[in-house]
Design a protein around this motif. Structure first.
Motif, PDB file in Angstrom:
ATOM      1  N   LYS A 258      38.592  38.369  41.037  1.00  0.00           N
ATOM      2  CA  LYS A 258      38.397  36.970  41.419  1.00  0.00           C
ATOM      3  C   LYS A 258      37.078  36.423  40.877  1.00  0.00           C
ATOM      4  O   LYS A 258      36.802  35.240  40.935  1.00  0.00           O
ATOM      5  N   MET A 259      36.237  37.306  40.390  1.00  0.00           N
ATOM      6  CA  MET A 259      34.892  36.972  39.910  1.00  0.00           C
ATOM      7  C   MET A 259      34.144  36.215  41.009  1.00  0.00           C
ATOM      8  O   MET A 259      34.270  36.554  42.155  1.00  0.00           O
ATOM      9  N   ASN A 260      33.402  35.158  40.625  1.00  0.00           N
ATOM     10  CA  ASN A 260      32.629  34.507  41.692  1.00  0.00           C
ATOM     11  C   ASN A 260      33.356  33.343  42.348  1.00  0.00           C
ATOM     12  O   ASN A 260      32.771  32.590  43.105  1.00  0.00           O
ATOM     13  N   PHE A 261      34.630  33.201  42.020  1.00  0.00           N
ATOM     14  CA  PHE A 261      35.362  32.070  42.587  1.00  0.00           C
ATOM     15  C   PHE A 261      35.779  32.369  44.025  1.00  0.00           C
ATOM     16  O   PHE A 261      36.055  33.514  44.370  1.00  0.00           O
ATOM     17  N   LYS A 262      35.835  31.283  44.821  1.00  0.00           N
ATOM     18  CA  LYS A 262      36.198  31.474  46.224  1.00  0.00           C
ATOM     19  C   LYS A 262      37.673  31.860  46.350  1.00  0.00           C
ATOM     20  O   LYS A 262      38.059  32.590  47.247  1.00  0.00           O
ATOM     21  N   HIS A 263      38.485  31.332  45.468  1.00  0.00           N
ATOM     22  CA  HIS A 263      39.915  31.637  45.514  1.00  0.00           C
ATOM     23  C   HIS A 263      40.424  31.928  44.111  1.00  0.00           C
ATOM     24  O   HIS A 263      39.908  31.401  43.130  1.00  0.00           O
ATOM     25  N   TYR A 264      41.500  32.720  44.057  1.00  0.00           N
ATOM     26  CA  TYR A 264      42.140  32.982  42.757  1.00  0.00           C
ATOM     27  C   TYR A 264      42.622  31.676  42.124  1.00  0.00           C
ATOM     28  O   TYR A 264      42.564  31.500  40.923  1.00  0.00           O
ATOM     29  N   MET A 265      43.113  30.758  42.968  1.00  0.00           N
ATOM     30  CA  MET A 265      43.670  29.532  42.386  1.00  0.00           C
ATOM     31  C   MET A 265      42.616  28.788  41.579  1.00  0.00           C
ATOM     32  O   MET A 265      42.887  28.307  40.474  1.00  0.00           O
ATOM     33  N   ILE A 418      48.133  37.873  34.410  1.00  0.00           N
ATOM     34  CA  ILE A 418      48.749  37.850  35.745  1.00  0.00           C
ATOM     35  C   ILE A 418      48.109  36.770  36.616  1.00  0.00           C
ATOM     36  O   ILE A 418      46.897  36.617  36.639  1.00  0.00           O
ATOM     37  N   GLU A 419      48.966  36.019  37.284  1.00  0.00           N
ATOM     38  CA  GLU A 419      48.508  34.931  38.156  1.00  0.00           C
ATOM     39  C   GLU A 419      48.687  35.398  39.597  1.00  0.00           C
ATOM     40  O   GLU A 419      49.779  35.801  39.988  1.00  0.00           O
ATOM     41  N   ILE A 420      47.603  35.340  40.366  1.00  0.00           N
ATOM     42  CA  ILE A 420      47.636  35.850  41.739  1.00  0.00           C
ATOM     43  C   ILE A 420      47.844  34.726  42.757  1.00  0.00           C
ATOM     44  O   ILE A 420      48.577  34.891  43.721  1.00  0.00           O
ATOM     45  N   LEU A 616      42.283  26.189  54.553  1.00  0.00           N
ATOM     46  CA  LEU A 616      43.559  26.915  54.500  1.00  0.00           C
ATOM     47  C   LEU A 616      43.488  28.094  53.537  1.00  0.00           C
ATOM     48  O   LEU A 616      42.597  28.178  52.694  1.00  0.00           O
ATOM     49  N   ASP A 617      44.475  28.953  53.683  1.00  0.00           N
ATOM     50  CA  ASP A 617      44.535  30.136  52.831  1.00  0.00           C
ATOM     51  C   ASP A 617      45.173  29.723  51.501  1.00  0.00           C
ATOM     52  O   ASP A 617      46.381  29.821  51.305  1.00  0.00           O
ATOM     53  N   VAL A 618      44.343  29.246  50.602  1.00  0.00           N
ATOM     54  CA  VAL A 618      44.830  28.619  49.374  1.00  0.00           C
ATOM     55  C   VAL A 618      45.697  29.570  48.551  1.00  0.00           C
ATOM     56  O   VAL A 618      46.737  29.180  48.028  1.00  0.00           O
ATOM     57  N   ASP A 619      45.285  30.821  48.460  1.00  0.00           N
ATOM     58  CA  ASP A 619      46.003  31.744  47.571  1.00  0.00           C
ATOM     59  C   ASP A 619      47.297  32.275  48.175  1.00  0.00           C
ATOM     60  O   ASP A 619      48.176  32.713  47.443  1.00  0.00           O
ATOM     61  N   GLN A 620      47.367  32.243  49.495  1.00  0.00           N
ATOM     62  CA  GLN A 620      48.576  32.772  50.137  1.00  0.00           C
ATOM     63  C   GLN A 620      49.086  31.780  51.172  1.00  0.00           C
ATOM     64  O   GLN A 620      49.023  32.011  52.381  1.00  0.00           O
ATOM     65  N   PRO A 621      49.581  30.622  50.714  1.00  0.00           N
ATOM     66  CA  PRO A 621      50.029  29.609  51.667  1.00  0.00           C
ATOM     67  C   PRO A 621      51.196  30.099  52.521  1.00  0.00           C
ATOM     68  O   PRO A 621      51.968  30.961  52.087  1.00  0.00           O
TER      69      PRO A 621
END
Ligand code: F6R
Length: 631
Positions: A258-265, A418-420, A616-621
């Motif tokens: 995910k590096m330094n991003f808060k979310h994968y998206m 790959i997109e998470i 909200l849980d952006v990566d896992q709605p």
């Protein structure tokens, strides 16, 4: 839709299972569970928890569970609510057989009724639970044959049981009496086998095992496999042993940070300049004679000459990419094109026409409806003797090793990595680019556009990566600001026309799936035929207005919304006409053909920031899964 991971070998099973489940969580996150056999005591220990994988981790509380053979599952509920009792693994009444499954057993009720009549008590509301009970019953019938080779007995029992199952499944089975064996099987749901060092594993998707091996054997439909620490045996439905060469995976592509991003998206939105660059490098080549660039699709495209019509089959975001593709194929390349929801196409396909190219678009390559629709199309075309009706197929996918990759040989690998994040962003982008590639190739072959027009479009594509970097940086800020003001809204309307109508649809889909705000995408000119009744000051309108054929029309339609007190957000350049917007997400002046490739960026960022602002849980709605492997 549900993730499966399983392992047998000489090492402790737990670390691999938990690592695998972490990587599979994007497939479903209603509940998770694992079962491990202790080979000394021949007992199965099963742990399950409702909700995210973290709850299972908390339950295990860093305790080791001894055993080298185990199965794990992360669930997306189909039959039965997301509760512990419905979480996998499911175990038979004797506690000897444990099963994880991804798919839908369509005749489960009938099987359950029979088992209940025999006195078997069920503990869950799932379709899966019939499987361990049936296997146990089968094992009893087989009389635990040949106890020195229990793996083979389990294999026979599972084969007999799956013959009675209707629907789709990928499953992994443990039997306490065969503590070093694992039986796996698939029908219309993905399953791959991994060949590790001192262990063999199996999973729904490659990232689950990428930390442990890069050598895989994808299983084919109707195959069943026996995994032991000594090797893997695969059999087809006729019980013929199957031999095939393993595939080597690019490990760096499978291990995602995910590096330094808060979310994968957000990371994946930021990946898009690179996605574009990679696509351009892969599919555009310079002609050494005239120095001009041309599209280089990875298969012989000479059959395009005979194609008179295109039909595209896809779901969700992939369908929106297909709609932009349809616009390009018709308006740029002059080929009549229709786009179908895969779930509709499979049951109400259009009448067969000759010389049709069928394109399946699926980033995961596993979407059950898309795979089934393509299968159906291949079958019905193959039954016609006339050569002009033969199936001509192309797959556009991010996962060449997936089901669609094995179904269709002409593949455009979108190569997005790959997109998470469950909400598709960079894969949408690479799908769009693939349609530009196809439209250019068709225009060249059919001669519907001049060399100059084609070169102009290619030059525009080349300008994308740096342009995207600027756009993302700029709109990350403007979207964050807008999100601050709008995170509490209830309804949003997205308007677009022509080539940007699908972008309005995609903007609305992104917003609703991650922020749970009701949003609708509409062709701007259709508003006055009904939806305009929804508008008032509480319903903001996001209008995509790119200079070109329909610019003035879109501005007039936006004006109609403004007259109903809607707050107007424009995705448009600063130019004459766009002063009507209350807020302008300023776009560069661009060629209209290219505009979808720019307009999608602020819309992705706006959805992201609104959802993030709502905490909200952006990566896992909720309720969603990355790979929809059930009908
Ligand atoms: C939306 C989204 C879904 C998928 C759809 C098809 O962000 O991700 O709508 O686009 O489930 O998935 P694929 O492309 O894997 O067939």
């Amino acid at each position: 839709m549900c993730g499966i991971v399983a392992v047998t070998g000489f090492k402790n099973a737990l670390p691999l299972l938990m690592n695998g489940l972490e990587k599979l969580e994007y497939r479903g996150y209603d509940s998770a569970g694992i079962a491990i056999i202790n080979s000394e005591t021949q007992n199965i220990t099963c742990n399950k928890a409702e909700g995210k994988l973290q709850n299972l981790k908390n339950l295990l509380n860093k305790n080791n569970i001894p055993g080298t053979t185990g199965i794990g599952h992360t669930r997306w509920a189909t039959h039965g609510k997301p509760e512990v009792k419905n979480a996998h693994p499911h175990i038979d009444s004797s506690g000897e057989v444990a099963v994880v499954q991804n798919g839908i057993i369509e005749n489960f009720q009938e099987l359950k009724n029979k088992l209940e009549k025999e006195g078997i008590a069920f503990n869950s509301d799932t379709d899966t639970e019939v499987i361990p009970h049936l296997i146990q019953r089968e094992l009893n019938t087989l009389g635990k044959l040949n106890l020195d080779n229990n793996g083979s007995t389990l294999l026979v029992a599972v084969r007999n049981v799956i013959n009675d199952l209707e629907g789709s499944y990928a499953l992994a089975v443990l039997w306490a009496a065969a503590p070093n064996s694992l039986v796996v099987a698939r029908r219309q749901a993905p399953l791959i086998i991994g060949l590790g060092e001192g262990e063999f594993m199996c999973a729904s998707d490659t990232p689950a095992i990428a930390n442990f091996t890069n050598i895989i054997l994808p299983m084919e439909d109707e195959e069943i496999g026996l995994l032991t620490p000594l090797g893997v045996e695969i059999y087809d439905s006729n019980n013929e042993r199957q031999y095939r060469n393993p595939i080597s995976l690019n490990i760096s592509e499978q291990i995602i940070d995910k590096m330094n991003f808060k979310h994968y998206m957000l990371k994946e939105i930021y990946d898009q300049p690179e996605t574009a660059k990679n696509w351009l490098e892969k599919y555009l080549i310079k002609n050494s004679k005239n120095g001009q660039f041309q599209i280089n699709l990875p298969f012989d495209t000479s059959f395009f000459e005979s194609i008179e019509r295109i039909e595209i089959i896809a779901c969700g975001t992939s369908k929106h990419a297909a709609m932009v593709g349809s616009f390009l194929l018709e308006q740029f390349a002059g080929i009549p094109t229709n786009v179908f929801y895969a779930s509709e196409f499979r049951y109400s396909p259009p009448p067969l026409l000759p010389n049709v190219l069928t394109i399946g678009v699926t980033q995961s390559g596993e979407t059950a409806d898309t795979i089934a629709a393509i299968n159906m199309e291949i079958t019905r075309r193959s039954l016609v003797e006339d050569e002009t009706f033969k199936p001509n197929l192309i797959a556009i996918t991010n996962r060449t090793e997936s089901s669609i990759g094995r179904q269709i040989s002409n593949i455009i690998d979108i190569g997005a990595g790959i997109e998470i994040g469950v909400a598709a962003t960079k894969t949408f982008y690479a799908q769009l680019l693939s349609f530009y590639g196809l439209a250019i190739q068709f225009a060249q072959i059919k001669g519907t556009k001049s060399k100059e027009e084609i070169s102009k479009l290619i030059v525009e594509l080349y300008k994308l990566p740096p342009l995207l970097e600027d756009l993302i940086e700029k709109h990350n800020q403007s979207a964050e600001k807008l999100a601050h003001d709008f995170f509490n809204i209830k309804d949003v309307v997205f308007l677009g026309r022509g080539i940007n109508y699908p972008i309005a649809l995609e903007g609305a889909l992104k917003l609703k799936e991650i922020s749970y705000i009701h949003a609708v995408g509409y062709p701007a000119g259709e508003m006055k035929h009904g939806p305009i009744a929804l508008l008032d000051k509480k319903v903001p309108v996001i209008s995509i207005a790119s200079p070109g054929e329909v610019f003035d029309k879109v501005i007039s339609n936006a004006q109609e919304a403004k007259a109903r007190d809607s707050y107007l957000i424009g995705i448009a350049p600063k130019c004459n006409g766009t002063q009507i917007f209350d807020y302008l997400m300023t776009m560069p002046e661009s060629n209209e053909w290219i505009s979808p490739l720019l307009n999608i960026i602020p819309l992705q960022l706006l959805s992201y920031h609104i959802a993030a602002h709502r905490g909200l849980d952006v990566d896992q709605p909720r309720n969603l899964a990355k790979s929809v492997t059930v009908e």
